[in-house]
Design a protein around this motif. Structure first.
Motif, PDB file in Angstrom:
ATOM      1  N   GLY A  89       9.651  11.675  71.123  1.00 49.95           N
ATOM      2  CA  GLY A  89       8.615  12.723  71.490  1.00 49.95           C
ATOM      3  C   GLY A  89       7.951  12.913  70.115  1.00 49.95           C
ATOM      4  O   GLY A  89       7.827  12.133  69.267  1.00 49.95           O
ATOM      5  N   ILE A  90       7.188  14.120  70.159  1.00 47.49           N
ATOM      6  CA  ILE A  90       6.588  14.406  68.698  1.00 47.49           C
ATOM      7  C   ILE A  90       7.433  14.942  67.867  1.00 47.49           C
ATOM      8  O   ILE A  90       8.623  15.393  68.280  1.00 47.49           O
ATOM      9  CB  ILE A  90       5.406  15.362  68.911  1.00 47.49           C
ATOM     10  CG1 ILE A  90       5.827  16.788  69.558  1.00 47.49           C
ATOM     11  CG2 ILE A  90       4.344  14.653  69.984  1.00 47.49           C
ATOM     12  CD1 ILE A  90       4.939  17.930  69.581  1.00 47.49           C
ATOM     13  N   THR A 135       3.473   1.693  74.172  1.00 47.60           N
ATOM     14  CA  THR A 135       2.364   2.201  74.974  1.00 47.60           C
ATOM     15  C   THR A 135       2.223   1.767  76.278  1.00 47.60           C
ATOM     16  O   THR A 135       2.774   0.612  76.764  1.00 47.60           O
ATOM     17  CB  THR A 135       1.185   1.209  74.270  1.00 47.60           C
ATOM     18  OG1 THR A 135       0.945   1.379  72.853  1.00 47.60           O
ATOM     19  CG2 THR A 135      -0.163   1.398  74.969  1.00 47.60           C
ATOM     20  N   ASP A 136       2.135   2.696  76.934  1.00 44.84           N
ATOM     21  CA  ASP A 136       2.152   2.606  78.597  1.00 44.84           C
ATOM     22  C   ASP A 136       3.500   2.453  79.091  1.00 44.84           C
ATOM     23  O   ASP A 136       3.662   1.683  80.246  1.00 44.84           O
ATOM     24  CB  ASP A 136       1.130   1.520  79.044  1.00 44.84           C
ATOM     25  CG  ASP A 136      -0.391   1.730  78.739  1.00 44.84           C
ATOM     26  OD1 ASP A 136      -0.820   2.803  78.788  1.00 44.84           O
ATOM     27  OD2 ASP A 136      -1.210   0.737  78.733  1.00 44.84           O
ATOM     28  N   ALA A 137       4.664   2.691  78.460  1.00 45.95           N
ATOM     29  CA  ALA A 137       5.901   2.721  78.811  1.00 45.95           C
ATOM     30  C   ALA A 137       6.452   3.945  79.174  1.00 45.95           C
ATOM     31  O   ALA A 137       6.007   4.957  78.707  1.00 45.95           O
ATOM     32  CB  ALA A 137       6.614   1.894  77.795  1.00 45.95           C
ATOM     33  N   PRO A 138       7.282   3.860  80.000  1.00 46.86           N
ATOM     34  CA  PRO A 138       8.133   5.282  80.414  1.00 46.86           C
ATOM     35  C   PRO A 138       9.009   5.898  79.053  1.00 46.86           C
ATOM     36  O   PRO A 138       9.259   7.034  79.290  1.00 46.86           O
ATOM     37  CB  PRO A 138       8.998   4.872  81.417  1.00 46.86           C
ATOM     38  CG  PRO A 138       9.250   3.518  81.362  1.00 46.86           C
ATOM     39  CD  PRO A 138       8.062   2.797  80.775  1.00 46.86           C
ATOM     40  N   THR A 139       8.919   5.275  78.016  1.00 41.99           N
ATOM     41  CA  THR A 139       9.716   5.789  77.145  1.00 41.99           C
ATOM     42  C   THR A 139       8.623   6.699  76.089  1.00 41.99           C
ATOM     43  O   THR A 139       9.442   7.054  75.109  1.00 41.99           O
ATOM     44  CB  THR A 139      10.018   4.700  76.272  1.00 41.99           C
ATOM     45  OG1 THR A 139       8.987   3.759  75.961  1.00 41.99           O
ATOM     46  CG2 THR A 139      11.219   3.884  76.760  1.00 41.99           C
ATOM     47  N   ASP A 140       7.459   6.814  76.435  1.00 37.02           N
ATOM     48  CA  ASP A 140       6.572   7.428  75.729  1.00 37.02           C
ATOM     49  C   ASP A 140       6.239   8.932  75.998  1.00 37.02           C
ATOM     50  O   ASP A 140       5.827   9.300  76.997  1.00 37.02           O
ATOM     51  CB  ASP A 140       5.173   6.587  75.721  1.00 37.02           C
ATOM     52  CG  ASP A 140       4.045   7.212  74.562  1.00 37.02           C
ATOM     53  OD1 ASP A 140       4.479   8.316  74.049  1.00 37.02           O
ATOM     54  OD2 ASP A 140       3.032   6.666  74.465  1.00 37.02           O
ATOM     55  N   PRO A 144       1.371  10.848  75.766  1.00 32.60           N
ATOM     56  CA  PRO A 144       1.056  11.514  77.001  1.00 32.60           C
ATOM     57  C   PRO A 144       1.102  13.054  76.912  1.00 32.60           C
ATOM     58  O   PRO A 144       0.405  13.559  77.528  1.00 32.60           O
ATOM     59  CB  PRO A 144       1.803  10.713  77.852  1.00 32.60           C
ATOM     60  CG  PRO A 144       2.493   9.338  77.676  1.00 32.60           C
ATOM     61  CD  PRO A 144       2.389   9.575  75.880  1.00 32.60           C
ATOM     62  N   TYR A 145       2.458  13.326  76.118  1.00 35.87           N
ATOM     63  CA  TYR A 145       2.470  14.738  75.910  1.00 35.87           C
ATOM     64  C   TYR A 145       1.462  15.447  75.052  1.00 35.87           C
ATOM     65  O   TYR A 145       0.962  16.388  75.498  1.00 35.87           O
ATOM     66  CB  TYR A 145       3.972  15.021  75.402  1.00 35.87           C
ATOM     67  CG  TYR A 145       3.908  16.337  74.747  1.00 35.87           C
ATOM     68  CD1 TYR A 145       4.118  17.233  75.769  1.00 35.87           C
ATOM     69  CD2 TYR A 145       3.816  16.796  73.399  1.00 35.87           C
ATOM     70  CE1 TYR A 145       4.287  18.904  75.364  1.00 35.87           C
ATOM     71  CE2 TYR A 145       3.940  17.808  73.103  1.00 35.87           C
ATOM     72  CZ  TYR A 145       3.971  19.042  74.040  1.00 35.87           C
ATOM     73  OH  TYR A 145       4.183  20.364  73.593  1.00 35.87           O
TER      74      TYR A 145
END
Ligand SMILES: Cc1cc2nc3c(=O)[nH]c(=O)nc-3n(C[C@H](O)[C@H](O)[C@H](O)COP(=O)(O)O)c2cc1C
Length: 192
Positions: A89-90, A135-140, A144-145
């Motif tokens: 996350g951030i 990028t564009d992975a569910p781990t990101d 997206p947040y």
């Protein structure tokens, strides 16, 4: 025209996102004569995490800092955010800042038709750094947040300048930084 520059990396001079956010700001300074830049280093000068004491305004210095941060955010036409990915996350320092600028009645509100962002019209450029590839992975849960929370506040003009895979090898880091620098766009709005 006002630009707010935020850094939140804990890695000091070795930080990828500090290098990239500074490069983005330099591009804006070149392009916009008279641009006013305000800077907040959330690592050197963190905003206190939001607690019950914060909501009760029990600490006047903390309340004043929160108020100042919200006003800086409201006043900015452009916001450049250095955002490292920490634990998918951030950084917590950036989250603490977001908790102070996402304020009901100031930057968003709920209506009978749902939530409404009140901070529209700003442009945000996020300098993003990640050790792996997301990028564009569910781990990101970082980019997206940020897009979600900024969109919730009404900010839809959000761009990412990204260096990822920087922890794979020194060469990966060099290549990712070069690609990120090359991806920095010329500012679209040129009037100060
Ligand atoms: C505490 C910490 C947690 C991290 N967590 C992740 C992670 O979950 N995924 C990842 O890809 N990289 C992770 N990294 C690597 C950073 O994303 C990478 O070093 C990036 O360059 C951070 O930006 P900065 O150099 O501006 O601090 C982590 C680094 C640190 C120091």
């Amino acid at each position: 025209m006002k630009l707010l520059h935020i850094d939140s990396s804990a890695l000091g001079a070795n930080s990828v996102t500090r290098e990239l956010s500074a490069a983005v700001v330099a591009r804006w300074l070149d392009a916009v004569p008279g641009l006013q830049v305000e800077y907040r280093d959330l690592d050197a000068e963190p905003i206190a995490h939001l607690t019950g004491r914060s909501l009760a305004k029990a600490d006047p210095a903390e309340a004043a800092d929160a108020e100042r941060s919200l006003q800086q955010f409201l006043d900015a036409d452009v916001i450049v955010i250095g955002s490292p990915m920490y634990n998918f996350g951030i950084s917590s320092t950036l989250k603490a800042w977001i908790d102070r600028v996402a304020v009901a009645g100031k930057t968003f509100r709920y209506t009978e038709n749902g939530p409404e962002g009140l901070a529209g019209g700003k442009q945000v450029i996020v300098a993003s750094g990640r050790g792996g590839f997301h990028t564009d992975a569910p781990t990101d849960f970082q980019e997206p947040y940020l897009r979600q929370v900024l969109g919730f506040l009404g900010i839809t003009q959000v761009e990412f300048v990204r260096a990822e895979g920087v922890a794979y090898s020194p060469q990966h880091r060099t290549d990712a930084l070069a690609a990120a620098h090359a991806s920095i766009k010329a500012p679209l709005r040129l009037a100060a």
